[in-house]
Design a protein around this motif. Sequence first.
Motif, short mmCIF file in Angstrom:
data_model
loop_
_atom_site.label_atom_id
_atom_site.label_comp_id
_atom_site.label_asym_id
_atom_site.label_seq_id
_atom_site.Cartn_x
_atom_site.Cartn_y
_atom_site.Cartn_z
N ALA A 1 45.74 45.34 35.89
CA ALA A 1 44.80 46.01 36.80
C ALA A 1 43.44 46.19 36.13
CB ALA A 1 45.35 47.36 37.25
N VAL A 2 43.43 46.53 34.86
CA VAL A 2 42.16 46.69 34.13
C VAL A 2 41.46 45.33 34.02
CG1 VAL A 2 41.13 47.26 31.90
CG2 VAL A 2 42.87 48.75 32.88
N GLY A 3 42.20 44.28 33.70
CA GLY A 3 41.61 42.94 33.63
C GLY A 3 41.00 42.51 34.95
N HIS A 4 41.72 42.80 36.03
CA HIS A 4 41.20 42.42 37.34
C HIS A 4 40.06 43.34 37.79
CE1 HIS A 4 43.64 39.01 38.37
NE2 HIS A 4 44.65 39.61 37.76
N LEU A 5 40.04 44.56 37.30
CA LEU A 5 38.92 45.44 37.59
C LEU A 5 37.64 44.89 36.97
CD1 LEU A 5 37.78 48.08 38.74
CD2 LEU A 5 38.46 49.20 36.61
N VAL A 6 37.74 44.43 35.73
CA VAL A 6 36.58 43.80 35.08
C VAL A 6 36.15 42.57 35.89
CG1 VAL A 6 35.76 42.57 33.02
CG2 VAL A 6 37.13 44.65 32.78
N SER A 7 37.13 41.81 36.34
CA SER A 7 36.84 40.62 37.15
C SER A 7 36.12 41.00 38.44
CB SER A 7 38.15 39.89 37.47
OG SER A 7 37.91 38.80 38.32
N ALA A 8 36.63 42.00 39.13
CA ALA A 8 36.01 42.43 40.38
C ALA A 8 34.60 42.96 40.16
CB ALA A 8 36.87 43.49 41.06
N LEU A 9 34.42 43.72 39.09
CA LEU A 9 33.11 44.31 38.81
C LEU A 9 32.11 43.28 38.28
CD1 LEU A 9 34.11 47.79 37.34
CD2 LEU A 9 33.44 47.20 39.68
N SER A 10 32.60 42.09 37.96
CA SER A 10 31.70 41.01 37.54
C SER A 10 31.01 40.37 38.73
CB SER A 10 32.48 39.94 36.77
OG SER A 10 33.00 40.48 35.60
N GLY A 11 31.55 40.57 39.90
CA GLY A 11 30.98 39.99 41.10
C GLY A 11 31.54 38.60 41.36
N SER A 12 31.02 37.95 42.35
CA SER A 12 31.49 36.63 42.76
C SER A 12 30.77 35.54 41.97
CB SER A 12 31.26 36.44 44.26
OG SER A 12 31.96 37.42 44.97
N VAL A 13 30.88 35.61 40.67
CA VAL A 13 30.11 34.73 39.80
C VAL A 13 30.48 33.26 39.96
CG1 VAL A 13 29.40 36.43 38.10
CG2 VAL A 13 31.66 35.42 37.91
N GLY A 14 31.75 32.99 40.09
CA GLY A 14 32.18 31.60 40.28
C GLY A 14 31.64 31.01 41.57
N PHE A 15 31.69 31.78 42.64
CA PHE A 15 31.15 31.31 43.92
C PHE A 15 29.65 31.10 43.84
CE2 PHE A 15 34.98 33.59 45.64
CZ PHE A 15 35.63 32.45 46.05
N LEU A 16 28.94 32.02 43.20
CA LEU A 16 27.49 31.88 43.07
C LEU A 16 27.13 30.58 42.35
CD1 LEU A 16 26.23 35.45 42.12
CD2 LEU A 16 25.48 34.09 44.06
N LEU A 17 27.82 30.32 41.25
CA LEU A 17 27.52 29.10 40.50
C LEU A 17 27.88 27.85 41.29
CD1 LEU A 17 28.67 30.30 36.98
CD2 LEU A 17 26.34 29.72 37.66
N THR A 18 29.02 27.87 41.93
CA THR A 18 29.45 26.70 42.70
C THR A 18 28.51 26.43 43.88
OG1 THR A 18 31.73 27.09 42.06
CG2 THR A 18 31.38 25.70 43.98
N MET A 19 28.10 27.48 44.57
CA MET A 19 27.23 27.31 45.73
C MET A 19 25.82 26.89 45.36
SD MET A 19 28.35 30.31 48.40
CE MET A 19 27.74 31.60 47.37
N THR A 20 25.43 27.09 44.12
CA THR A 20 24.06 26.75 43.71
C THR A 20 24.01 25.49 42.84
OG1 THR A 20 24.24 28.29 41.86
CG2 THR A 20 23.23 29.12 43.90
N GLY A 21 25.08 24.72 42.84
CA GLY A 21 25.07 23.45 42.13
C GLY A 21 25.44 23.51 40.66
#
Length: 139
Positions: A50-70
């Motif tokens: 849960a702590v690991g996924h909390l860090v993931s959630a609080l990081s934002g949608s970083v993978g999507f941002l990078l993928t959508m911007t090339g």
Amino acid sequence: ELQAMVSHAFWGLAAFSIPVAALIAAFGTPLLGLFGDQFQSGHTALTILAVGHLVSALSGSVGFLLTMTGHQKDTLLVSLGAAILNVILNAILIPFFGMAGAALGTACTTALWNITLCVVVLRRLNIHTTPFTSFLVHR
């Protein structure tokens, strides 16, 4: 405009993720007990994940941002590195700590993966995905 949307998304994710992680940490044993008494021993592992996924959630949608911007290649490289690290950490930690070791290896990998992608988003797109991003990169 994208920065404003990402910032709003962060606070929405935080408003949901922090209470859920706290509930899992506080009431994980009875929640796992709903699946049977033998599942209650997984509370420590569940809390670590849960702590690991909390860090993931609080990081934002970083993978999507990078993928959508090339910048999907950056996402691929970081994901590949995280997968390799996950295998290595699990191979080291599981023999010593069992289920909690597997959770710790996975949580650390998940957190590091997302923190790394936060840095990549900042460097490539100049977008802060969390209020804490300025601590990750010195300019």
